[in-house]
Structure formats: C-alpha cells, structure tokens
Design a protein around this motif. Structure first.
Motif, PDB file in Angstrom:
ATOM      1  N   ARG A   1     -15.637  51.224   3.401  1.00 45.30           N
ATOM      2  CA  ARG A   1     -16.302  50.427   2.363  1.00 45.30           C
ATOM      3  C   ARG A   1     -17.598  51.127   1.979  1.00 45.30           C
ATOM      4  O   ARG A   1     -18.189  51.866   2.778  1.00 45.30           O
ATOM      5  N   ASN A   2     -18.067  50.889   0.751  1.00 41.64           N
ATOM      6  CA  ASN A   2     -19.387  51.416   0.422  1.00 41.64           C
ATOM      7  C   ASN A   2     -20.450  50.563   1.096  1.00 41.64           C
ATOM      8  O   ASN A   2     -20.153  49.528   1.700  1.00 41.64           O
ATOM      9  N   SER A   3     -21.707  50.979   1.023  1.00 47.42           N
ATOM     10  CA  SER A   3     -22.761  50.321   1.799  1.00 47.42           C
ATOM     11  C   SER A   3     -22.933  48.852   1.425  1.00 47.42           C
ATOM     12  O   SER A   3     -23.093  47.992   2.292  1.00 47.42           O
ATOM     13  N   GLY A   4     -22.904  48.548   0.114  1.00 44.68           N
ATOM     14  CA  GLY A   4     -23.053  47.162  -0.319  1.00 44.68           C
ATOM     15  C   GLY A   4     -21.926  46.288   0.184  1.00 44.68           C
ATOM     16  O   GLY A   4     -22.147  45.156   0.642  1.00 44.68           O
ATOM     17  N   GLU A   5     -20.689  46.795   0.114  1.00 42.41           N
ATOM     18  CA  GLU A   5     -19.535  46.031   0.603  1.00 42.41           C
ATOM     19  C   GLU A   5     -19.595  45.855   2.108  1.00 42.41           C
ATOM     20  O   GLU A   5     -19.219  44.799   2.635  1.00 42.41           O
ATOM     21  N   ALA A   6     -20.067  46.894   2.829  1.00 42.83           N
ATOM     22  CA  ALA A   6     -20.156  46.812   4.280  1.00 42.83           C
ATOM     23  C   ALA A   6     -21.146  45.732   4.715  1.00 42.83           C
ATOM     24  O   ALA A   6     -20.880  44.954   5.638  1.00 42.83           O
ATOM     25  N   ILE A   7     -22.297  45.657   4.045  1.00 44.08           N
ATOM     26  CA  ILE A   7     -23.281  44.624   4.371  1.00 44.08           C
ATOM     27  C   ILE A   7     -22.725  43.246   4.030  1.00 44.08           C
ATOM     28  O   ILE A   7     -22.922  42.277   4.781  1.00 44.08           O
ATOM     29  N   LEU A   8     -22.003  43.135   2.918  1.00 43.14           N
ATOM     30  CA  LEU A   8     -21.380  41.865   2.562  1.00 43.14           C
ATOM     31  C   LEU A   8     -20.351  41.447   3.608  1.00 43.14           C
ATOM     32  O   LEU A   8     -20.216  40.261   3.912  1.00 43.14           O
ATOM     33  N   ASP A   9     -19.647  42.420   4.190  1.00 41.39           N
ATOM     34  CA  ASP A   9     -18.661  42.108   5.226  1.00 41.39           C
ATOM     35  C   ASP A   9     -19.307  41.468   6.447  1.00 41.39           C
ATOM     36  O   ASP A   9     -18.759  40.520   7.018  1.00 41.39           O
ATOM     37  N   ILE A  10     -20.464  41.968   6.868  1.00 42.27           N
ATOM     38  CA  ILE A  10     -21.086  41.347   8.042  1.00 42.27           C
ATOM     39  C   ILE A  10     -21.704  39.998   7.680  1.00 42.27           C
ATOM     40  O   ILE A  10     -21.771  39.098   8.521  1.00 42.27           O
ATOM     41  N   LEU A  11     -22.134  39.834   6.430  1.00 43.10           N
ATOM     42  CA  LEU A  11     -22.633  38.534   5.996  1.00 43.10           C
ATOM     43  C   LEU A  11     -21.517  37.489   5.950  1.00 43.10           C
ATOM     44  O   LEU A  11     -21.736  36.310   6.249  1.00 43.10           O
ATOM     45  N   ASN A  12     -20.308  37.938   5.597  1.00 40.68           N
ATOM     46  CA  ASN A  12     -19.159  37.029   5.496  1.00 40.68           C
ATOM     47  C   ASN A  12     -18.363  36.946   6.789  1.00 40.68           C
ATOM     48  O   ASN A  12     -17.250  36.413   6.806  1.00 40.68           O
ATOM     49  N   ASP A  13     -18.928  37.486   7.881  1.00 35.98           N
ATOM     50  CA  ASP A  13     -18.286  37.422   9.191  1.00 35.98           C
ATOM     51  C   ASP A  13     -16.935  38.143   9.202  1.00 35.98           C
ATOM     52  O   ASP A  13     -16.021  37.766   9.925  1.00 35.98           O
ATOM     53  N   GLN A  14     -16.827  39.196   8.399  1.00 39.45           N
ATOM     54  CA  GLN A  14     -15.601  39.989   8.367  1.00 39.45           C
ATOM     55  C   GLN A  14     -15.759  41.313   9.110  1.00 39.45           C
ATOM     56  O   GLN A  14     -14.808  42.080   9.222  1.00 39.45           O
ATOM     57  N   ALA A  15     -16.954  41.607   9.586  1.00 34.97           N
ATOM     58  CA  ALA A  15     -17.207  42.815  10.363  1.00 34.97           C
ATOM     59  C   ALA A  15     -18.365  42.549  11.318  1.00 34.97           C
ATOM     60  O   ALA A  15     -19.219  41.693  11.063  1.00 34.97           O
ATOM     61  N   HIS A  16     -18.376  43.295  12.423  1.00 39.38           N
ATOM     62  CA  HIS A  16     -19.455  43.162  13.393  1.00 39.38           C
ATOM     63  C   HIS A  16     -20.615  44.108  13.081  1.00 39.38           C
ATOM     64  O   HIS A  16     -21.766  43.828  13.434  1.00 39.38           O
ATOM     65  N   PHE A  17     -20.297  45.241  12.424  1.00 37.02           N
ATOM     66  CA  PHE A  17     -21.318  46.241  12.125  1.00 37.02           C
ATOM     67  C   PHE A  17     -21.076  46.820  10.734  1.00 37.02           C
ATOM     68  O   PHE A  17     -19.941  46.938  10.281  1.00 37.02           O
ATOM     69  N   ALA A  18     -22.181  47.214  10.087  1.00 32.48           N
ATOM     70  CA  ALA A  18     -22.112  47.934   8.813  1.00 32.48           C
ATOM     71  C   ALA A  18     -22.768  49.291   9.003  1.00 32.48           C
ATOM     72  O   ALA A  18     -23.915  49.383   9.461  1.00 32.48           O
ATOM     73  N   LEU A  19     -22.043  50.357   8.690  1.00 31.59           N
ATOM     74  CA  LEU A  19     -22.572  51.720   8.755  1.00 31.59           C
ATOM     75  C   LEU A  19     -22.892  52.147   7.326  1.00 31.59           C
ATOM     76  O   LEU A  19     -21.990  52.258   6.494  1.00 31.59           O
TER      77      LEU A  19
END
Length: 488
Positions: free
Chosen positions: A129-147
């Motif tokens: 995912r790009n950086s914005g999508e990765a941060i959104l994933d952790i906000l939406n509880d879809q990921a534990h970490f965003a790189l």
C-alpha cells in the motif's frame, strides 16, 4: 473472545479465580475478555487486568491456553516491503531462534515456527500500500503496522492521536527503521545539473518557483514523481506549499524536476550541494553524506502489541537489525567512524559554510579539540533554540544503550559534542550546544547505571563551528543543530 469462549455471552456468568503463580494472592470475578496475554475481569474491586504470564486461571470459564499463532499485518510501500521489511523479519526469526517458511500461495507472507515442535508462533503478512493507505489501514484496524516512506501528515497525526497513547513521535508509537536516498532528475533540455540546497528550497517553495539561471534561460520549476516521494522531499526540505500541478499533456516542460528513490541514468541526475555557494571542490573530497535522505517510518497501530510484535519492534533498534538495514542498501544507525584529520571534505565544507561572524579562534579550537578522535555517524538533532530532540533522535537512545551495554566503548574516551545553527550570538550558541551535549549524556546516564559513564565520557560545545550544511535554509539549520559522538 469467540475463539476461546464461543459466541454466547452467558459463558462468562461463572466466576473465575486468578492466582499469582507463587500462590501469594488471588482475586475472583467474572471474566470479561482474554486476548491471549491479558485477563480482564469484573471483581468486587471493580474492573481489573492481569497479565497471563503472572497468574493461573481457575474456573469453568477459563480459556484453553493452547498455543496459537500471532497474526501480524504490515501495510507499506511495495519496494520497502520486499527490499527491507521481509529481510528484516527473516533476520529477526534467526535472532530469536525461530525457523521460518515463506508462503507459496500468498506473496508477502512468512510464518515463524517453533524449531522444537514445528508449530507456528507468528504469521507476518505484508500488504503493498502507499503511505496514506497504510496509515488508514492501522486507523481502520486492518493492520498492526504501517511502513511509510514519509512522515504522517498533520491530518493523519491528528487522526492517530485520538486513539494513541502520547504523541506520534514517541518511541513506543513510531520509529525510524532507516533512511533512504532520494534522487533528482531534470529534463534533457534543461542544462542545470547542479544546484544548492537553498536553490532547491526556493524552487519548490516560492511562487512562481524558478530554476537557477543557466545558459541565459530560466524555467518554471514543476515537481513530479510518486506522491509519497514528492511529499517526502517536501517534508525533508520543510516546504509546505502545495505541489504545483503538471501542465496539460503535450506541453513541453523543460523545468520539470522528478524525484525518485531509484538511481537511474546519470546524464539527467541533478546534484545537490550542502554548501552555501557554487561547487568549488572535487567530488572526491566532499562530505560522504547524501544530502537527500528521507526517514523510513514504522508506525504502530494505536493498540497494545502482542508479545512477538513487541519483540520485533525492539529488535529493529538492535545492532544486528541496523547492520542488516545497512547491508540491504539503506542508511542505518550502525556506527561508521570518520577521523577529522583524514576528511578534508568535512573541513572544507565546514569552512565554506561557516558564517563570516564566526571567530577564527573558535574554529581552530574545534579542530584541536577533536584531533585524534573519530566521529561516529550516529547523531542527535534538536528543535530550534531548544534541548528537545526531534522524532528521529528519540529512538537512537535505545540503540546507543545497547552499544554501551555490549562494551562497544570500553577502554575508549567518548566525547559528546554539541553544535548549533548560526541563529543568535556566537557565545549563546556555544552555551546552547554545550547544554545539548549535556542533555544527551544525561539521558544516556538515566538508561544506564551512571557509574558506567566514567570520567572518560565528557561533553564539549562548539556552537556554530563545523557546520554540516549552509545555514540559509531550515533543512540546513536542522542538520547543524546536533550532538555527535566522538571516540578515541
């Protein structure tokens, strides 16, 4: 909870006893949840939480404690996932004594196995995912970490802070894994192949932004590239204006400046100088640091990490992990020593970048004080006019602590050397640089037994002497506000 108790809420009706493993204390109550590490019960004292490793659960509704694999999901840039994160997970597995297996069905998935019984202990899944999508994933509880290749924007930081304990730049919430070089490329029709950092900042920050005059012509500057990379460059340079849009397709744009993490053909590469003026020395004696290095951030989801996730987070700041980052082609915290008398580029750069009001005697004294010492690459940087370190420097302490504990500095003299930018008076800058050096030493002393910092661990303040970059930009000033570690 359903995986331990089923879906029926009535399963919690019967009380349980949580007993310390030495039997010295117990508490009874209704079990409300268990996440594999923490028991939550409603007791006569109110809601209580106890770590599973400290207590034994007794009662009909106690969960079955069979080992289950910990699922850890990372969202991040595809190139960073494959070139950096996956190899680091493999290094972590070896360091912790796990074997591992790459999934044949799902790219970007690796399972850590117990070498004794072959059971899965953790499954790490990397999602591109790009950086914005990765941060959104952790906000939406879809990921534990965003790189991410860039820092979180102010809007993203505000969204994360709602559920996160403390500030985003706290070391328990985000850390800099390493640094990646950014490269700039111009159009073939543009004769500019060399610019200073101040010219680059002016090109991207002024309206209209213009290239330096070359061959009697000047072009409007238009920044292009992937969104993460263009934003990373603007964050690095502290340029906050919106990126100017590209002109309509088909319109000739000789002023286009492309940013990329890829080192491509050299004939259009634009070199960026750390100095205040035109290049006056050959490349072989210039400072070795690439001026456009952007931090690679790992941001944790605003929730409690499980045990293997915590271990991986801690591993990233070990010498083993940072050495791996270096081997993978990124810049890391791994110490690289430079002798001042062997680096003419460092001294030439410092002299050229030093403001005219800098006293010659101060510069002379700086060189004399550091003669015989070697400079480590690790540095701590500060906000303007303060002793407050920036986000990237906070995690450096954990890395430095391990170097001390492993005897890296045993039998050596260690000098914490503070520097400032050129804002303010020369005497005031010497004092603030000394205060910063003392602050770094004091923080190390709190992490270690203070007795380990013997008389051989001293501080020195050199003010605005030996600047790494020109002080005419916010980026340059930030580079110069630092504490370095010199060893002898």
């Amino acid at each position: 909870m359903a995986c331990f108790f089923g879906s029926s809420g009535t399963a919690f009706a019967d009380p349980v006893d949580l007993v310390l493993r030495d039997g010295s204390f117990s508490v009874s109550g209704t079990l409300t949840s268990y996440d594999g590490e923490i028991y939550h019960i409603q007791s006569e004292f109110g809601p209580l939480t106890l770590a599973a490793e400290m207590v034994v659960c007794r009662g009909a509704t106690c969960p079955t404690l069979s080992a289950s694999a910990e699922n850890v999901t990372f969202s991040g840039d595809a190139s960073l996932n494959s070139a950096l994160l996956m190899p680091l997970i493999q290094s972590f597995a070896k360091h912790q004594g796990y074997s591992y297996q790459l999934s044949q069905e799902l790219a970007g998935q690796i399972t850590l196995l117990d070498p004794n019984n072959g059971e899965a202990r953790a499954v790490f899944t990397l999602s591109d995912r790009n950086s914005g999508e990765a941060i959104l994933d952790i906000l939406n509880d879809q990921a534990h970490f965003a790189l991410t290749l860039r820092d979180a924007t102010s809007e993203e930081q505000a969204a994360l802070k709602k559920d996160m304990f403390g500030a985003l730049d706290h070391p328990q919430n985000s850390l800099v894994v390493g640094w990646q070089d950014l490269y700039l490329y111009s159009q073939p029709s543009n004769p500019n192949r060399f610019i200073t950092m101040s010219q680059l900042v002016a090109m991207l920050g002024e309206k209209p932004g213009l290239w330096p005059l070359a061959a009697g012509r000047q072009y409007p500057a238009i920044l292009t590239g992937q969104e993460d990379q263009t934003l990373a460059l603007k964050q690095l340079l502290r340029v906050v204006d919106d990126i100017r849009p590209m002109p309509p397709k088909g319109v000739h744009t000789p002023g286009r400046l492309t940013v990329s993490t890829d080192q491509m053909t050299q004939d259009t590469l634009v070199q960026v100088s750390l100095g205040c003026g035109p290049q006056v020395m050959p490349a072989e004696v210039q400072t070795l640091a690439h001026p456009l290095q952007t931090p690679i951030y790992l941001i944790a989801a605003p929730k409690k990490m499980q045990s293997i996730s915590r271990a991986f987070w801690a591993f990233l700041l070990t010498p083993e992990a940072q050495d791996a980052v270096q081997r993978l082609g990124f810049t890391s915290r791994s110490p690289e020593k430079t002798e001042i008398h062997g680096q003419s580029g460092l001294l030439i750069n410092a002299i050229l970048n030093t403001d005219m009001d800098m006293r010659t005697e101060d510069l002379r004294q700086a060189v004399l004080n550091l003669n015989g010492y070697e400079r480590m690459s690790l540095a701590f940087r500060f906000l303007e006019g303060t002793q407050i370190m920036d986000a990237g420097s906070q995690a450096n302490f954990q890395f430095l602590k391990q170097l001390f504990m492993r005897g890296h500095f045993e039998g050596r003299k260690v000098l914490f050397v503070g520097f400032s930018d050129s804002q303010g008076s020369a005497d005031g800058n010497v004092q603030i640089s000394l205060d910063r050096a003392r602050a770094v030493r004091a923080t190390i002393a709190t992490l270690l037994d203070d007795a380990q910092l013997s008389d051989g661990f001293e501080v020195l303040g050199l003010g605005e002497g030996l600047p790494l970059a020109c002080n005419d930009t916010a980026w340059g000033q930030n580079q110069n506000r630092r504490v370095e570690i010199w060893v002898k």
